[in-house]
Write a protein that holds these residues in place. Structure first.
Motif, mmCIF file in Angstrom:
data_model
loop_
_atom_site.group_PDB
_atom_site.id
_atom_site.type_symbol
_atom_site.label_atom_id
_atom_site.label_comp_id
_atom_site.label_asym_id
_atom_site.label_seq_id
_atom_site.Cartn_x
_atom_site.Cartn_y
_atom_site.Cartn_z
ATOM 1 N N ARG A 121 -0.318 -11.592 5.085
ATOM 2 C CA ARG A 121 -0.300 -10.132 5.203
ATOM 3 C C ARG A 121 0.522 -9.756 6.427
ATOM 4 N NH1 ARG A 121 -3.031 -6.129 7.895
ATOM 5 N NH2 ARG A 121 -4.681 -7.503 8.678
ATOM 6 N N TYR A 122 1.457 -8.825 6.205
ATOM 7 C CA TYR A 122 2.241 -8.266 7.306
ATOM 8 C C TYR A 122 2.034 -6.756 7.266
ATOM 9 C CZ TYR A 122 5.869 -8.189 10.851
ATOM 10 O OH TYR A 122 6.545 -8.051 12.034
ATOM 11 N N VAL A 123 1.077 -6.265 8.053
ATOM 12 C CA VAL A 123 0.592 -4.877 8.044
ATOM 13 C C VAL A 123 0.074 -4.565 6.643
ATOM 14 C CG1 VAL A 123 1.013 -2.490 8.712
ATOM 15 C CG2 VAL A 123 2.283 -4.317 9.844
ATOM 16 N N ASP A 124 0.833 -3.812 5.820
ATOM 17 C CA ASP A 124 0.331 -3.451 4.487
ATOM 18 C C ASP A 124 1.068 -4.190 3.375
ATOM 19 O OD1 ASP A 124 2.623 -1.851 5.184
ATOM 20 O OD2 ASP A 124 2.257 -0.668 3.395
ATOM 21 N N ASP A 125 1.934 -5.136 3.718
ATOM 22 C CA ASP A 125 2.576 -5.984 2.714
ATOM 23 C C ASP A 125 1.695 -7.198 2.476
ATOM 24 O OD1 ASP A 125 5.143 -4.954 1.748
ATOM 25 O OD2 ASP A 125 5.728 -4.984 3.859
ATOM 26 N N LEU A 126 1.239 -7.354 1.228
ATOM 27 C CA LEU A 126 0.315 -8.428 0.879
ATOM 28 C C LEU A 126 1.010 -9.398 -0.070
ATOM 29 C CD1 LEU A 126 -2.693 -6.082 -0.024
ATOM 30 C CD2 LEU A 126 -2.138 -7.008 2.230
ATOM 31 N N PHE A 127 0.958 -10.682 0.253
ATOM 32 C CA PHE A 127 1.569 -11.718 -0.574
ATOM 33 C C PHE A 127 0.483 -12.726 -0.941
ATOM 34 C CE2 PHE A 127 4.645 -10.078 2.463
ATOM 35 C CZ PHE A 127 5.730 -9.734 1.655
ATOM 36 N N VAL A 142 0.848 -1.194 0.000
ATOM 37 C CA VAL A 142 0.000 0.000 0.000
ATOM 38 C C VAL A 142 0.884 1.244 0.000
ATOM 39 C CG1 VAL A 142 -1.765 1.295 1.260
ATOM 40 C CG2 VAL A 142 -1.858 -1.204 1.172
ATOM 41 N N ARG A 143 0.531 2.206 -0.798
ATOM 42 C CA ARG A 143 1.306 3.443 -0.903
ATOM 43 C C ARG A 143 1.125 4.300 0.349
ATOM 44 N NH1 ARG A 143 0.288 8.227 -5.448
ATOM 45 N NH2 ARG A 143 1.872 9.678 -4.659
ATOM 46 N N SER A 144 2.240 4.620 1.031
ATOM 47 C CA SER A 144 2.232 5.496 2.215
ATOM 48 C C SER A 144 1.101 5.082 3.165
ATOM 49 C CB SER A 144 2.064 6.965 1.797
ATOM 50 O OG SER A 144 3.066 7.362 0.908
ATOM 51 N N TYR A 145 1.154 3.838 3.624
ATOM 52 C CA TYR A 145 0.006 3.276 4.334
ATOM 53 C C TYR A 145 -0.369 4.059 5.588
ATOM 54 C CZ TYR A 145 -2.921 -0.037 6.858
ATOM 55 O OH TYR A 145 -3.944 -0.613 7.550
ATOM 56 N N PHE A 146 0.541 4.185 6.542
ATOM 57 C CA PHE A 146 0.199 4.866 7.793
ATOM 58 C C PHE A 146 -0.265 6.305 7.552
ATOM 59 C CE2 PHE A 146 2.099 1.222 9.700
ATOM 60 C CZ PHE A 146 1.640 1.176 11.003
ATOM 61 N N PRO A 147 0.433 7.105 6.720
ATOM 62 C CA PRO A 147 -0.050 8.474 6.483
ATOM 63 C C PRO A 147 -1.377 8.545 5.731
ATOM 64 C CG PRO A 147 2.277 8.277 5.926
ATOM 65 C CD PRO A 147 1.764 6.892 6.126
ATOM 66 N N SER A 148 -1.797 7.446 5.087
ATOM 67 C CA SER A 148 -2.996 7.488 4.243
ATOM 68 C C SER A 148 -4.257 7.000 4.932
ATOM 69 C CB SER A 148 -2.766 6.639 2.978
ATOM 70 O OG SER A 148 -1.653 7.088 2.256
ATOM 71 N N VAL A 149 -4.156 6.524 6.150
ATOM 72 C CA VAL A 149 -5.346 5.978 6.833
ATOM 73 C C VAL A 149 -6.358 7.093 7.066
ATOM 74 C CG1 VAL A 149 -6.187 4.941 8.969
ATOM 75 C CG2 VAL A 149 -4.071 4.100 7.919
ATOM 76 N N SER A 156 -1.463 2.886 16.952
ATOM 77 C CA SER A 156 -1.346 2.920 15.494
ATOM 78 C C SER A 156 -1.032 1.541 14.946
ATOM 79 C CB SER A 156 -0.255 3.910 15.076
ATOM 80 O OG SER A 156 -0.538 5.209 15.522
ATOM 81 N N GLN A 157 -0.104 0.834 15.588
ATOM 82 C CA GLN A 157 0.256 -0.500 15.120
ATOM 83 C C GLN A 157 -0.947 -1.426 15.141
ATOM 84 O OE1 GLN A 157 3.395 -1.580 17.794
ATOM 85 N NE2 GLN A 157 4.924 -0.288 16.802
ATOM 86 N N PHE A 158 -1.708 -1.392 16.226
ATOM 87 C CA PHE A 158 -2.862 -2.288 16.329
ATOM 88 C C PHE A 158 -3.936 -1.928 15.307
ATOM 89 C CE2 PHE A 158 -7.121 -3.051 18.007
ATOM 90 C CZ PHE A 158 -7.095 -4.434 18.138
ATOM 91 N N LEU A 159 -4.264 -0.650 15.207
ATOM 92 C CA LEU A 159 -5.335 -0.236 14.309
ATOM 93 C C LEU A 159 -4.963 -0.474 12.849
ATOM 94 C CD1 LEU A 159 -6.317 3.096 16.094
ATOM 95 C CD2 LEU A 159 -7.650 0.981 16.066
ATOM 96 N N ALA A 160 -3.704 -0.213 12.488
ATOM 97 C CA ALA A 160 -3.281 -0.402 11.100
ATOM 98 C C ALA A 160 -3.150 -1.878 10.751
ATOM 99 C CB ALA A 160 -1.957 0.322 10.861
ATOM 100 N N ALA A 161 -2.641 -2.665 11.690
ATOM 101 C CA ALA A 161 -2.382 -4.073 11.396
ATOM 102 C C ALA A 161 -3.632 -4.935 11.454
ATOM 103 C CB ALA A 161 -1.325 -4.619 12.369
ATOM 104 N N ARG A 200 -11.495 1.703 1.578
ATOM 105 C CA ARG A 200 -10.547 2.224 2.567
ATOM 106 C C ARG A 200 -9.810 3.478 2.108
ATOM 107 N NH1 ARG A 200 -13.352 -0.585 4.910
ATOM 108 N NH2 ARG A 200 -12.858 -2.353 6.294
ATOM 109 N N ARG A 201 -10.079 3.953 0.913
ATOM 110 C CA ARG A 201 -9.417 5.152 0.373
ATOM 111 C C ARG A 201 -7.889 5.000 0.399
ATOM 112 N NH1 ARG A 201 -13.304 5.712 -1.957
ATOM 113 N NH2 ARG A 201 -14.708 7.480 -2.074
ATOM 114 N N LEU A 202 -7.427 3.839 -0.055
ATOM 115 C CA LEU A 202 -5.999 3.552 -0.124
ATOM 116 C C LEU A 202 -5.614 3.251 -1.562
ATOM 117 C CD1 LEU A 202 -5.626 1.139 2.939
ATOM 118 C CD2 LEU A 202 -4.957 3.550 2.858
ATOM 119 N N LYS A 203 -4.328 3.479 -1.871
ATOM 120 C CA LYS A 203 -3.790 3.192 -3.197
ATOM 121 C C LYS A 203 -2.634 2.205 -3.079
ATOM 122 C CE LYS A 203 -4.727 7.823 -5.076
ATOM 123 N NZ LYS A 203 -4.114 8.989 -5.762
ATOM 124 N N LEU A 204 -2.470 1.383 -4.106
ATOM 125 C CA LEU A 204 -1.317 0.504 -4.165
ATOM 126 C C LEU A 204 -0.084 1.292 -4.586
ATOM 127 C CD1 LEU A 204 -2.751 -2.705 -5.881
ATOM 128 C CD2 LEU A 204 -2.162 -2.412 -3.471
#
Length: 336
Positions: free
Chosen positions: A232-238, A136-143, A205-210, A262-266
Motif C-alpha cells: 500500500r502506498y497511501v491509497d494505492d493498493l496492490f 480510492v476515489r478522491s481519497y484526501f477530499p473524502s476523509v 495530512s500525509q501522516f494521517l492519510a498514510a 471509513r466511508r470511502l469508495k473505490l
C-alpha cells in the motif's frame, strides 16, 4: 492497543519546537519566508509556544496552489510557523502508530518510500500469478474528519493536544466545499461530501492519510483475508495471489469494508484481476517480470523540460548545465 497521555507538555517544550523548526527549514533556508523565520527564530517560536500554552493559537488560512501533475490537484501551502506546528504534531504521533504499522505500508515512512515499494512490487509480480490494483476515489477530499478524530482519540488521551490537531483539521476542511476548487480538482457534485477532506500538502495530512486512516485495512488484509502479497502506498493498493477468483472476492469485500468502516469508495469498484505476465503501472513506472522501467509519461515530461531549458537559453536566459540536468532527471526516473 497502546495509548499515550500528556503529549501536550512535549508539544510546547522550547527545545522540541526549536528542533521542529530546524527540520522544517532544512534545505529551504534561501526561501524568503524561511530566511525571515530564522532571522527572528527565538521571537517567533516563543510566540507560537505561548499561544499554544494559552489555548489561543489559531492556524492561518492555507494558500491554495493549482497544480497539474498530470491530473489537477489542489495543494494547500501553510505559513512556515504553522508548518512547524504540523511537524511537532506528527513527530509526537509517529511512535504511537508506527509501532502498529505493517511492513506493507510504504508511503511517508523512513526506510521505506517509493523506490523500496517498486522493488517490493517487482518481487511480488515475479512470485505470484495474478495481481489487483485498487485506488480510492478522491481519497484526501473524502476523509471523514469526525471518524478520523475518533481514530486519533482512541490512542491519544490528551485533550489539549487533540485541540491543536482539531484546529489544523478544521482549517483545511472547507477547501473542498468551494465550488471553484471542486471544479478544478474534478470533484463530482455527489462525491466527496462537503465538510470532509484533508488538505494535500500539509505533513499532518500525509501522516494521517498514510498511516492512521487505513491502518486497520492493512491488518484486515493480512490477518483476516490472508493475502499473500500486498503493498500500500497511501491509497494505492496492490494485492497479489495465485487465485484469480480469490482476488475478485477480496476486492468486493474490501470495497464493502471501506464504505462501512471509513466511508470511502473505490475509484473502479469492478477493477479487473490481471495476470502478472503483463505489466503493472505503479508509482510512475511500468513493472513487469522483466524489470522496472519509467512510465512513458515521465519520459515525455523529461523531453519537454529539456526543450524548455534550451529555448530559455537560446532566448538570452542564463546558461544551463544541460548534461548535469539530464543526468539528475534520469536518476530521478530510474531511482526516484
Amino acid at each position: 492497543m497502546w495509548t499515550v497521555r500528556n503529549l501536550f507538555p512535549h508539544l510546547v517544550d522550547p527545545e522540541y519546537l526549536d528542533e521542529c523548526a530546524r527540520l522544517t527549514s532544512r534545505g529551504k533556508r534561501r526561501r524568503p519566508e524561511v530566511a525571515d523565520l530564522l532571522f527572528r527564530r527565538e521571537t517567533v517560536l516563543e510566540d507560537v509556544r505561548s499561544r499554544l500554552r494559552s489555548g489561543t493559537w489559531s492556524h492561518s488560512p492555507f494558500q491554495v496552489l493549482f497544480i497539474r501533475d498530470p491530473k489537477p490537484r489542489l495543494i494547500a501551502k501553510a505559513r512556515i510557523e504553522d508548518r512547524i506546528v504540523h511537524a511537532a504534531l506528527v513527530r509526537l504521533m509517529e511512535p504511537v502508530w508506527m509501532r502498529s504499522a505493517t511492513h506493507d505500508d510504504f508511503a511517508c515512512r523512513p526506510g521505506f518510500g517509493t523506490h523500496r515499494a517498486r522493488m517490493r512490487l517487482l518481487q511480488l509480480v515475479r512470485r505470484h500469478r495474478f495481481f489487483l490494483h485498487l485506488d480510492v476515489r478522491s481519497y484526501f477530499p473524502s476523509v471523514d474528519l469526525r471518524l478520523l478524530r475518533a481514530l486519533v482519540a482512541t490512542r491519544v488521551r490528551d485533550e489539549r493536544f487533540l485541540g491543536v490537531l482539531d484546529e489544523v483539521l478544521d482549517r483545511g476542511a472547507p477547501l473542498y466545499s468551494i465550488p471553484r476548487y471542486r471544479a478544478f480538482a474534478r470533484l463530482g457534485d455527489d462525491w466527496p461530501p462537503e465538510g470532509c477532506g484533508l488538505p494535500i500538502g500539509a505533513s499532518t495530512s500525509q501522516f494521517l492519510a498514510a498511516h492512521v486512516y487505513l491502518l486497520a485495512l492493512d491488518h484486515r488484509i493480512k490477518r483476516d483475508w490472508h493475502v499473500p502479497g500486498y503493498v500500500r502506498y497511501v491509497d494505492d493498493l496492490f494485492l497479489f495471489d495465485d487465485s484469480r477468483r480469490r482476488l475478485a472476492r477480496i476486492r468486493d469485500e474490501l470495497a464493502a469494508w471501506l464504505w462501512a468502516e471509513r466511508r470511502l469508495k473505490l475509484k473502479v469498484p469492478g477493477a479487473r484481476v490481471r495476470s502478472s505476465h503483463g505489466h503493472l503501472a505503479a508509482l510512475g513506472c511500468r513493472i513487469s517480470r522483466g524489470g522496472i522501467e519509467p512510465h512513458s509519461r515521465r519520459i515525455r515530461a523529461l523531453g519537454a523540460t529539456v526543450a524548455r531549458e534550451c529555448r530559455r537559453e537560446r532566448h538570452g536566459g542564463p546558461p544551463v548545465d544541460l548534461e548535469g540536468s539530464i543526468e539528475a532527471r534520469m536518476g530521478e526516473l530510474l531511482f526516484g
